[in-house]
Scaffold this motif. Structure first.
Motif, PDB file in Angstrom:
ATOM      1  N   HIS A 282       0.734  -1.184  -0.089  1.00  0.00           N
ATOM      2  CA  HIS A 282      -0.123  -0.073  -0.167  1.00  0.00           C
ATOM      3  C   HIS A 282       0.950   1.417  -0.147  1.00  0.00           C
ATOM      4  O   HIS A 282       2.029   1.334   0.558  1.00  0.00           O
ATOM      5  CB  HIS A 282      -0.889   0.165   1.186  1.00  0.00           C
TER       6      HIS A 282
ATOM      7  N   SER B 224       2.041   2.604   3.332  1.00  0.00           N
ATOM      8  CA  SER B 224       2.734   1.851   4.385  1.00  0.00           C
ATOM      9  C   SER B 224       4.225   2.438   4.190  1.00  0.00           C
ATOM     10  O   SER B 224       4.876   2.499   3.137  1.00  0.00           O
ATOM     11  CB  SER B 224       2.995   0.288   3.952  1.00  0.00           C
TER      12      SER B 224
ATOM     13  N   HIS C 100       0.716  -6.216   5.624  1.00  0.00           N
ATOM     14  CA  HIS C 100       0.046  -5.828   4.332  1.00  0.00           C
ATOM     15  C   HIS C 100      -1.329  -6.593   4.421  1.00  0.00           C
ATOM     16  O   HIS C 100      -2.505  -6.126   3.869  1.00  0.00           O
ATOM     17  CB  HIS C 100       0.885  -6.279   3.095  1.00  0.00           C
TER      18      HIS C 100
ATOM     19  N   ASP D 231      -3.351  -3.591   6.056  1.00  0.00           N
ATOM     20  CA  ASP D 231      -3.486  -2.686   4.639  1.00  0.00           C
ATOM     21  C   ASP D 231      -4.522  -3.232   3.743  1.00  0.00           C
ATOM     22  O   ASP D 231      -5.662  -2.293   3.573  1.00  0.00           O
ATOM     23  CB  ASP D 231      -1.834  -2.859   4.054  1.00  0.00           C
TER      24      ASP D 231
END
Length: 407
Positions: A105, A108, A206, A210
């Motif tokens: 993302h 991040s 993730h 995310d």
């Protein structure tokens, strides 16, 4: 030595991994070997790593367990691989990063190329002006709690090279070993201190957070740096619902939201009436709260801005005290500058990025310590604070200019 190479691993990549490990420095692992000792037979040692990695016969040694004190009390366990193992992990990291970077993302920011903590703070600053509420959370012992099965599932989903999957599994289960020789088997987590560990953390988070946020709460933007994150909401009710949802999601993935470092924050200045629960938060070493600011016309107003945190200022003052300047009266300011200027530059480069005037507190503290040093070193200044200040400024200007910005 193996007669055939099962995996196609470039010798050039092993050399590049060595160069990056050397640049990152680091202490010795459980075998006590330093990078300088490794370099005494550099060609042979690099060839051994390449040969074992490419033949499938590489088995990581135990990870050296070191306990370090945390600023808030207690200790944190670091896992320090050997020099050879750090190079082997770096080889895997260089291969794995291109597989995952396109999927990570955009918000991040931790342990990623071309991403930084400053970018995360800047993005959070902008969003605090747009969204009135925020959920701040931290994960308790995140590196130690990562579920191996879920992590391997994520790696397999991306069809990474078989050899990286093989060695990641071995690194995940490599035991901890203390300096006294006591071994601890590991069934969860990744060693905090390993070269490949931050990438594995990002892979896990993730999917644990995310991608889940994008699916479930696309209208709530966030910024995450490793296990520390903030999420923005329009209303208090939305923030409360999101807080509970994140807590449950993390629990479903085997993680625990830190009860003392997670909260709901109101990102506005209070206008009288009933006080909201929290109106400030700390993210990546910066305290976000209402502060005085000036617009382009010079008018003063209250904005919601980040500045160096009280906790960071206290840690830096503690570090300056530990330098014990009073012991170095035989030394010169040039020697002091040579020894500490780089660290001071690092502090100002990081913490002075936002609302830099808050660093004046540390500047005054350092100047006071150096003025005392001058009065101890030179008898003619012992009873003259103003003269010692003037002398310090003149001397720094002409003989230690790298200190000028910090006093």
């Amino acid at each position: 030595m193996s007669q055939s190479n099962v995996f196609k691993i470039s010798k050039h990549q092993v050399c590049e991994a060595y160069r990056q490990v050397k640049a990152n420095r680091g202490s010795s692992g459980i075998d006590g070997q330093t990078i300088e000792q490794f370099e005494q037979n550099l060609h042979g040692n690099l060839y051994k790593i390449w040969n074992r990695l490419s033949s499938g016969s590489y088995f990581p040694p135990p990870v050296k367990r070191v306990e370090i004190a945390k600023s808030g009390g207690g200790t944190r366990a670091l896992g320090i691989p050997t020099v050879s193992d750090r190079i082997a992990q770096m080889v895997a990291k260089l291969y794995l990063e291109p597989y995952f970077e396109p999927h990570f993302h955009g918000d991040s920011y931790g342990y990623r190329p071309n991403k930084s903590a400053h970018q995360a703070v800047e993005k959070t600053r902008q969003r605090c002006w747009q969204y009135e509420w925020l959920v701040e959370f931290d994960i308790k012992g995140a590196f130690d709690q990562i579920d191996h099965k879920l992590l391997i599932k994520a790696l397999e989903h991306h069809q990474v090279p078989k050899w990286t999957l093989l060695y990641v599994k071995r690194w995940l289960t490599a035991p901890f070993e203390t300096a006294q020789g006591q071994r601890t088997e590991r069934t969860r987590g990744v060693p905090q201190g390993g070269v490949v560990s931050p990438l594995l953390m990002n892979v896990f988070m993730h999917y644990a957070y995310d991608a889940w946020m994008v699916r479930s709460y696309p209208h709530c933007p966030f910024a995450r740096y490793a296990d520390d994150a903030v999420c923005h909401c329009r209303t208090e009710q939305e923030a409360k619902q999101l807080y509970q949802a994140i807590e449950q999601r993390l629990a479903d993935c085997g993680l625990q939201m830190h009860p003392e470092k997670s909260r709901i924050v109101h990102c506005k200045r209070q206008q009288g009436g009933q006080q909201k629960a929290h109106t400030s938060f700390t993210f990546l070493g910066f305290d976000f709260q209402p502060r005085m600011a000036r617009n382009k016309h010079g008018q003063v107003f209250v904005s919601y801005l980040p500045a160096v945190s009280q906790k960071a200022l206290k840690a830096m003052r503690t570090q300056i005290r530990q330098w014990a300047l009073w012991r170095y009266t035989p030394a010169t300011l040039e020697e002091f500058a040579e020894r500490y200027a780089r660290q001071l530059q690092g502090w100002w480069a990081y913490y002075g990025k936002f609302y830099g005037s808050r660093m004046d507190v540390l500047r005054s503290y350092l100047r006071e310590k150096l003025e005392r040093w001058v009065r101890r070193k030179y008898k003619r200044f012992r009873r003259h604070k103003r003269r010692s200040r003037e002398y310090l400024w003149r001397y720094v200007t002409y003989h230690a200019p790298q200190l000028k910005a910090f006093i």
